[in-house]
Design a protein around this motif. Structure first.
Motif, short mmCIF file in Angstrom:
data_model
loop_
_atom_site.label_atom_id
_atom_site.label_comp_id
_atom_site.label_asym_id
_atom_site.label_seq_id
_atom_site.Cartn_x
_atom_site.Cartn_y
_atom_site.Cartn_z
N PHE A 91 -10.49 -15.17 -29.34
CA PHE A 91 -11.96 -16.72 -29.51
C PHE A 91 -12.84 -15.67 -29.80
O PHE A 91 -13.50 -15.12 -30.05
CB PHE A 91 -12.01 -17.24 -28.43
CG PHE A 91 -11.22 -19.18 -29.10
CD1 PHE A 91 -10.72 -19.24 -29.79
CD2 PHE A 91 -10.17 -19.35 -27.72
CE1 PHE A 91 -9.70 -20.26 -30.46
CE2 PHE A 91 -8.92 -20.00 -27.88
CZ PHE A 91 -9.14 -20.17 -29.16
N LYS A 92 -13.23 -14.69 -28.70
CA LYS A 92 -14.78 -13.37 -28.78
C LYS A 92 -14.38 -12.58 -29.74
O LYS A 92 -15.05 -12.33 -30.00
CB LYS A 92 -14.52 -12.33 -26.90
CG LYS A 92 -15.64 -11.80 -27.26
CD LYS A 92 -15.78 -10.74 -26.11
CE LYS A 92 -17.03 -9.95 -26.21
NZ LYS A 92 -16.79 -8.95 -25.01
N ASN A 95 -15.44 -14.67 -33.29
CA ASN A 95 -16.52 -14.93 -32.94
C ASN A 95 -17.17 -13.83 -33.16
O ASN A 95 -18.06 -13.80 -33.87
CB ASN A 95 -17.06 -15.53 -31.70
CG ASN A 95 -16.47 -16.77 -31.11
OD1 ASN A 95 -16.10 -17.80 -32.39
ND2 ASN A 95 -16.53 -17.28 -29.82
N GLU A 96 -17.17 -12.98 -32.67
CA GLU A 96 -17.86 -11.62 -33.68
C GLU A 96 -17.41 -11.08 -34.40
O GLU A 96 -18.63 -11.07 -35.27
CB GLU A 96 -17.74 -10.37 -32.80
CG GLU A 96 -17.71 -10.41 -31.05
CD GLU A 96 -16.88 -9.54 -30.29
OE1 GLU A 96 -16.15 -8.60 -30.42
OE2 GLU A 96 -17.28 -9.39 -29.03
N LEU A 98 -17.18 -13.10 -37.63
CA LEU A 98 -18.18 -14.41 -37.81
C LEU A 98 -19.39 -14.00 -37.45
O LEU A 98 -20.19 -13.77 -38.54
CB LEU A 98 -18.20 -15.44 -37.05
CG LEU A 98 -16.22 -16.40 -37.14
CD1 LEU A 98 -16.69 -17.84 -36.22
CD2 LEU A 98 -16.62 -17.04 -39.04
N GLU A 99 -19.94 -13.52 -36.69
CA GLU A 99 -21.35 -13.00 -36.46
C GLU A 99 -21.80 -12.02 -37.56
O GLU A 99 -22.52 -11.73 -37.78
CB GLU A 99 -21.53 -12.81 -35.39
CG GLU A 99 -21.71 -13.90 -34.20
CD GLU A 99 -22.12 -14.02 -32.47
OE1 GLU A 99 -21.83 -12.89 -32.15
OE2 GLU A 99 -21.92 -14.44 -31.26
N GLY A 105 -22.86 -20.61 -36.75
CA GLY A 105 -23.03 -21.57 -36.15
C GLY A 105 -23.67 -23.12 -36.47
O GLY A 105 -24.47 -22.95 -37.57
#
Length: 106
Positions: A91-92, A95-96, A98-99, A105
């Motif tokens: 998940f990290k 998320n990285e 996506l950022e 978000g």
């Protein structure tokens, strides 16, 4: 039903014989593997969790509930600054990515 005294809970706790046996086995294993101090802390955490469940209305502790308790309180908490493992790492990474792509978000 047996009535067992557990550190971390002031009154005897009603539980099935198999639940009491499981608790004693886990405490003995903890004492053998990690020593007396850790086993005592483990027993206190078990008693505190039992107390929460009893205060929530549970009349007694059965085998399934005891299994969940001893597994739950034995799971170590991860420090917030620790590097994630397993699914946390996946998940990290997501998320990285996506950022980096500009997603912030909801």
């Amino acid at each position: 039903m047996e009535h067992i005294t557990v550190a971390g809970h002031p009154e005897p706790v009603a539980m099935s014989a198999t639940a009491a046996r499981l608790m004693r086995e886990r405490l003995d294993q903890a004492r053998d593997r990690r020593g007396d101090a850790d086993a005592d802390a483990y027993e206190t955490r078990i008693g505190q969790r039992i107390g929460v469940l009893l205060e929530g209305g549970m009349p007694s502790i059965d085998m399934a509930t005891m299994r969940a308790i001893v597994d739950f309180v034995e799971t170590p908490e991860e420090p917030e600054d620790a590097e994630p493992t397993g699914l946390g790492k996946v998940f990290k990474g997501i998320n990285e990515r996506l950022e980096r792509r500009g997603y912030r978000g909801p």
